[in-house]
Design a protein around this motif. Structure first.
Motif, short mmCIF file in Angstrom:
data_model
loop_
_atom_site.label_atom_id
_atom_site.label_comp_id
_atom_site.label_asym_id
_atom_site.label_seq_id
_atom_site.Cartn_x
_atom_site.Cartn_y
_atom_site.Cartn_z
N ILE A 173 0.87 -1.19 0.00
CA ILE A 173 0.00 0.00 0.00
C ILE A 173 0.90 1.23 0.00
N LEU A 174 0.75 2.05 -1.03
CA LEU A 174 1.56 3.25 -1.20
C LEU A 174 0.66 4.47 -1.16
N ASP A 175 0.90 5.35 -0.20
CA ASP A 175 0.12 6.58 -0.03
C ASP A 175 0.86 7.71 -0.72
N VAL A 176 0.28 8.25 -1.81
CA VAL A 176 0.93 9.32 -2.56
C VAL A 176 0.28 10.68 -2.32
N ILE A 211 4.78 8.18 0.49
CA ILE A 211 5.68 8.97 -0.35
C ILE A 211 4.80 9.86 -1.22
N PRO A 212 4.70 11.16 -0.92
CA PRO A 212 3.88 12.04 -1.75
C PRO A 212 4.35 12.03 -3.21
N TYR A 213 3.42 12.29 -4.12
CA TYR A 213 3.75 12.22 -5.55
C TYR A 213 4.96 13.09 -5.90
N GLY A 214 5.06 14.26 -5.33
CA GLY A 214 6.18 15.15 -5.63
C GLY A 214 7.54 14.57 -5.26
N TYR A 215 7.57 13.61 -4.34
CA TYR A 215 8.82 13.00 -3.91
C TYR A 215 9.09 11.66 -4.59
N LEU A 216 8.18 11.17 -5.40
CA LEU A 216 8.37 9.88 -6.06
C LEU A 216 9.64 9.81 -6.92
N ARG A 240 12.48 11.01 -6.43
CA ARG A 240 13.65 10.83 -5.56
C ARG A 240 13.64 9.52 -4.79
N PHE A 241 12.45 9.06 -4.39
CA PHE A 241 12.37 7.95 -3.46
C PHE A 241 11.70 6.69 -4.01
N TYR A 242 11.47 6.61 -5.32
CA TYR A 242 10.78 5.43 -5.85
C TYR A 242 11.60 4.16 -5.68
N ALA A 243 12.91 4.28 -5.52
CA ALA A 243 13.76 3.10 -5.35
C ALA A 243 13.51 2.42 -4.00
N GLU A 244 12.90 3.12 -3.05
CA GLU A 244 12.59 2.54 -1.74
C GLU A 244 11.34 1.65 -1.77
N ILE A 245 10.61 1.67 -2.88
CA ILE A 245 9.38 0.89 -3.00
C ILE A 245 9.74 -0.53 -3.41
N GLU A 246 9.15 -1.50 -2.73
CA GLU A 246 9.41 -2.90 -3.05
C GLU A 246 8.79 -3.25 -4.40
N HIS A 247 9.41 -4.21 -5.08
CA HIS A 247 8.89 -4.64 -6.39
C HIS A 247 7.86 -5.74 -6.20
N ARG A 248 6.68 -5.34 -5.81
CA ARG A 248 5.51 -6.22 -5.73
C ARG A 248 4.31 -5.38 -6.12
N ALA A 281 0.68 9.38 -10.69
CA ALA A 281 1.47 8.42 -9.93
C ALA A 281 1.50 7.06 -10.64
N SER A 282 0.37 6.62 -11.17
CA SER A 282 0.32 5.34 -11.87
C SER A 282 1.22 5.34 -13.09
N ARG A 283 1.14 6.40 -13.86
CA ARG A 283 1.98 6.46 -15.06
C ARG A 283 3.47 6.51 -14.70
N PHE A 284 3.82 7.28 -13.67
CA PHE A 284 5.22 7.36 -13.27
C PHE A 284 5.73 6.01 -12.80
N LEU A 285 4.98 5.34 -11.90
CA LEU A 285 5.43 4.07 -11.36
C LEU A 285 5.50 2.98 -12.44
N ARG A 286 4.56 2.96 -13.35
CA ARG A 286 4.59 1.98 -14.44
C ARG A 286 5.79 2.23 -15.34
N LYS A 287 6.12 3.48 -15.56
CA LYS A 287 7.28 3.82 -16.37
C LYS A 287 8.57 3.31 -15.73
N LYS A 288 8.58 3.27 -14.40
CA LYS A 288 9.76 2.79 -13.66
C LYS A 288 9.74 1.28 -13.45
#
Length: 121
Positions: A41-44, A60-65, A67-75, A90-97
């Motif tokens: 569960i990720l609160d943006v 992790i607020p969207y504005g900080y994604l 910088r900090f998306y590497a801290e999110i587990e790959h699940r 947020a969905s588009r950014f995370l899917r791109k990563k």
């Protein structure tokens, strides 16, 4: 030259419109209480507007994604968002990563006590 400049401006505006306002159809809305343990569960939501946090979520607020998306587990990810625009961006950014965003919950009810954590009874 003017036509080229106008074309570039139109392309930039169309892309911005698409990223912010066009909904993502593959992400379904479900209450966060029904999310499996296999999901993260990720609160943006923004720090100022989030108010209450959900127990077990990563905030992790969207504005900080960026910088900090590497801290999110790959699940698989379940997003907690405040608006449709937050969800889209947020969905588009995370899917791109390379992350898998499968569901979301729109958290519109304000919290009465800042910093409080939603806990299951």
């Amino acid at each position: 030259m003017k036509i080229l400049l106008i074309a570039v401006v139109i392309v930039v505006l169309a892309r911005t419109f698409y990223i912010r306002l066009v909904p993502i159809k593959q992400v379904k809305a479900i209450p966060y209480r029904q999310v499996d343990d296999t999901y993260q569960i990720l609160d943006v939501r923004d720090y100022n507007t989030a108010g209450c946090l959900v127990q077990g979520s990563k905030h992790i607020p969207y504005g900080y994604l960026p910088r900090f998306y590497a801290e999110i587990e790959h699940r698989p990810i379940h997003l907690l968002v405040e608006s449709q625009m937050d969800l889209n961006m947020a969905s588009r950014f995370l899917r791109k990563k390379g992350y898998s965003v499968n569901s979301y919950t729109m958290m519109k009810k304000p919290c009465k006590v800042k910093g409080m954590i939603y806990k299951e009874a």
